[in-house]
Design a protein around this motif. Structure first.
Motif, short mmCIF file in Angstrom:
data_model
loop_
_atom_site.label_atom_id
_atom_site.label_comp_id
_atom_site.label_asym_id
_atom_site.label_seq_id
_atom_site.Cartn_x
_atom_site.Cartn_y
_atom_site.Cartn_z
N LEU A 145 4.24 12.77 -3.38
CA LEU A 145 3.72 11.55 -4.02
C LEU A 145 2.29 11.22 -3.61
O LEU A 145 1.59 10.51 -4.34
CB LEU A 145 4.61 10.36 -3.65
CG LEU A 145 5.97 10.28 -4.32
CD1 LEU A 145 6.82 9.20 -3.66
CD2 LEU A 145 5.81 9.98 -5.82
N TYR A 146 1.85 11.74 -2.47
CA TYR A 146 0.59 11.28 -1.89
C TYR A 146 -0.61 11.45 -2.84
O TYR A 146 -1.41 10.52 -3.00
CB TYR A 146 0.34 11.99 -0.56
CG TYR A 146 -0.47 11.17 0.41
CD1 TYR A 146 0.13 10.15 1.13
CD2 TYR A 146 -1.82 11.42 0.60
CE1 TYR A 146 -0.61 9.39 2.03
CE2 TYR A 146 -2.56 10.66 1.48
CZ TYR A 146 -1.95 9.64 2.20
OH TYR A 146 -2.69 8.89 3.08
N PRO A 147 -0.77 12.61 -3.50
CA PRO A 147 -1.88 12.72 -4.45
C PRO A 147 -1.79 11.71 -5.60
O PRO A 147 -2.81 11.24 -6.11
CB PRO A 147 -1.78 14.16 -4.96
CG PRO A 147 -1.04 14.89 -3.90
CD PRO A 147 -0.05 13.90 -3.37
N LEU A 148 -0.56 11.37 -6.00
CA LEU A 148 -0.37 10.40 -7.07
C LEU A 148 -0.78 9.00 -6.60
O LEU A 148 -1.37 8.22 -7.37
CB LEU A 148 1.07 10.41 -7.55
CG LEU A 148 1.38 9.68 -8.85
CD1 LEU A 148 0.57 10.25 -10.01
CD2 LEU A 148 2.88 9.77 -9.18
N HIS A 149 -0.46 8.67 -5.34
CA HIS A 149 -0.92 7.38 -4.80
C HIS A 149 -2.43 7.25 -4.95
O HIS A 149 -2.93 6.20 -5.36
CB HIS A 149 -0.57 7.26 -3.31
CG HIS A 149 0.90 7.26 -3.00
ND1 HIS A 149 1.84 6.79 -3.88
CD2 HIS A 149 1.56 7.64 -1.87
CE1 HIS A 149 3.05 6.90 -3.31
NE2 HIS A 149 2.89 7.40 -2.11
N ASP A 163 0.85 -1.19 0.00
CA ASP A 163 0.00 0.00 0.00
C ASP A 163 0.89 1.24 0.00
O ASP A 163 1.41 1.64 1.05
CB ASP A 163 -0.90 0.02 1.24
CG ASP A 163 -1.97 -1.05 1.20
OD1 ASP A 163 -2.72 -1.09 0.22
OD2 ASP A 163 -2.07 -1.83 2.16
N ASP A 164 1.04 1.88 -1.14
CA ASP A 164 1.91 3.06 -1.24
C ASP A 164 1.65 4.12 -0.18
O ASP A 164 2.60 4.66 0.39
CB ASP A 164 1.79 3.68 -2.64
CG ASP A 164 2.58 2.93 -3.69
OD1 ASP A 164 3.82 2.86 -3.58
OD2 ASP A 164 1.97 2.40 -4.64
N PRO A 165 0.39 4.45 0.14
CA PRO A 165 0.18 5.53 1.11
C PRO A 165 0.62 5.19 2.53
O PRO A 165 0.76 6.11 3.36
CB PRO A 165 -1.35 5.74 1.07
CG PRO A 165 -1.79 5.17 -0.23
CD PRO A 165 -0.88 4.03 -0.48
#
Length: 295
Positions: free
Chosen positions: A237-241, A188-190
């Motif tokens: 990166l969070y919005p991209l996740h 899970d990226d986030p």
């Protein structure tokens, strides 16, 4: 062998077929930008809609093109134990370094069934195994006690887990039960930044398809304990996740890749559908916020 930024590689298609040339170029791009491992035929690679010949071909191309520069962890799972064994053997022949084995889906096996399934495969394959727990897709959850028992039975074979349960308390439970040498990777990226504090050492990632350099830098900072830098990159990166799941994956990732490269087609296979205009707009905005533009 397993740490840092490890993309679950999107599989490029063109006119309905596997686009081998684009895949080779994509692998080189990933390695050149700091990726520390590659996963062909994972969920993001649309393994569920590859036929068996394509599945084995994708793994073979990945192993050949990477040429030992980074480890290749081949997706080899199935809801059928014998089919999974076939994938494992073909992956080894192709030159993969390890196997990613998802919990059997659809069948809904018990924990005893999971122990039997993974033990059977571990006894008949030579490559190290990364368990893949993603109950949101498989329904079946590989419980921590099952993970710990599998590692106890096969300490030199079942050596890692990709956990996409969303339950970070499991990192601690696995660490206590299986020991600190049992390799724990996020799915899970986030959640990766928090996972590092608890004992995870990397992520098998969707976002790293699109932002390999940023993801590699993030993991390097987190692994070194530089959480100030890691937090700053994580916020980029969070919005991209989130955008990578604006619609069913991997359609958003493939759209993003088609924006980056004229040689990567956004084509997906049904029942996955191409992204809507609204989802594309979310991806565009997230890429701009992350500073990612066409190559």
């Amino acid at each position: 062998m397993f740490s840092g930024s490890i993309p679950a590689l999107a599989t490029p298609f063109r006119d309905g077929s596997f686009d081998e040339d684009a895949y080779r170029r994509f692998i080189d791009y990933q390695i050149d930008n700091g990726t520390s491992g590659l996963v062909p035929c994972g969920t993001t690679g649309e393994s569920a809609t590859l036929d068996n010949d394509e599945h084995h071909k994708v793994i073979a191309v990945c192993a050949e093109q990477s040429a030992g520069r980074v480890p290749v962890i081949a997706g080899a799972g199935s809801n059928d134990t014998q089919t999974a064994l076939w994938h494992c053997k073909e992956a080894q022949i192709a030159g993969a370094d390890a196997l990613l084995l998802v919990a059997p889906y659809y069948n809904r096996p018990s924990q005893e069934g999971l122990l039997a399934h993974f033990s059977y495969l571990a006894e008949r394959t030579d490559l190290p195994i990364v368990l893949y727990n993603v109950p949101g897709r498989t329904v079946t959850d590989i419980k921590p006690e099952t993970v710990i028992e599998l590692h106890r039975r096969f300490p030199d074979k079942i050596v890692a887990i990709k956990d996409a349960s969303g339950d970070l308390s499991r990192v601690v439970t696995h660490r206590i039960g299986a020991g600190p040498d049992f390799c724990q990777l996020s799915g899970d990226d986030p959640l990766v930044l928090a996972g590092y504090a608890l004992g995870q050492v990397g992520c098998i990632s969707v976002t790293a398809n699109v932002a390999p350099k940023l993801c590699a830098d993030f993991h390097a900072a987190a692994a070194s304990g530089d959480f100030e830098t890691a937090r700053a990159i994580n916020e980029k990166l969070y919005p991209l996740h989130a955008a990578m799941f604006a619609e069913p994956s991997p359609a958003p990732a493939k759209y993003a890749l088609s924006k980056l490269f004229d040689w990567f087609d956004p084509e997906v296979r049904m029942p996955i559908m191409p992204c809507s205009d609204a989802a594309n707009a979310k991806v565009d905005e997230a890429m701009e916020l992350a500073g990612i533009s066409a190559q």
